[in-house]
Design a protein around this motif. Structure first.
Motif: not given
Length: 133
Positions: A80-87, A95-106, A123-126
């Motif tokens: 789970d990409a977003c679960g690992v990214a959130g941890a 904290q993650l505000e948004q997370c999505r998978v686009e093909g092989w990109d997170v 402070a927000l960063a993408q």
């Protein structure tokens, strides 16, 4: 030789009008000094606020980048990409505000709490991570 104001008038080195003017301006240096210190203090607070905001943004960007890379690595491993990214973001104080998978990109947005002059602001960063093309 030093004269008092009255002695100076008697000697003719100053007239009575000049002495009166000097007496009226007594203490004006204190007011000027206090004003200058006040302006310097405001400038210092502004510099501290800008520095804190810049540091918060840098922390948010670092946490977002690390989370995106961790998510992309997990995605390639079938997890789970977003679960690992959130941890990963949480381990870096964000904290993650948004997370999505686009093909092989997170692609994600991380929020990092930043105290600026005693008030906590986000402070927000993408960030985006995935395999090299």
């Amino acid at each position: 030789m030093r004269y008092t104001a009255d002695e100076c008038v008697a000697q003719g080195c100053l007239d009575a009008h000049a002495i009166g003017t000097l007496r009226q301006e007594r203490g004006s240096g204190t007011v000027l000094a206090l004003g200058t210190i006040g302006v310097a203090a405001i400038c210092l607070l502004m510099c501290l606020a800008l520095g804190a905001a810049g540091a918060g943004r840098a922390h948010a960007e670092a946490a977002a980048d690390l989370a995106a890379v961790a998510g992309a690595t997990a995605l390639q491993g079938g997890r789970d990409a977003c679960g690992v990214a959130g941890a990963t973001a949480q381990m870096n104080g964000a904290q993650l505000e948004q997370c999505r998978v686009e093909g092989w990109d997170v692609v994600l947005v991380a929020r990092y709490p930043t105290p600026i002059l005693g008030v906590v602001r986000p402070a927000l960063a993408q960030s985006r991570a995935g395999p090299a093309a």
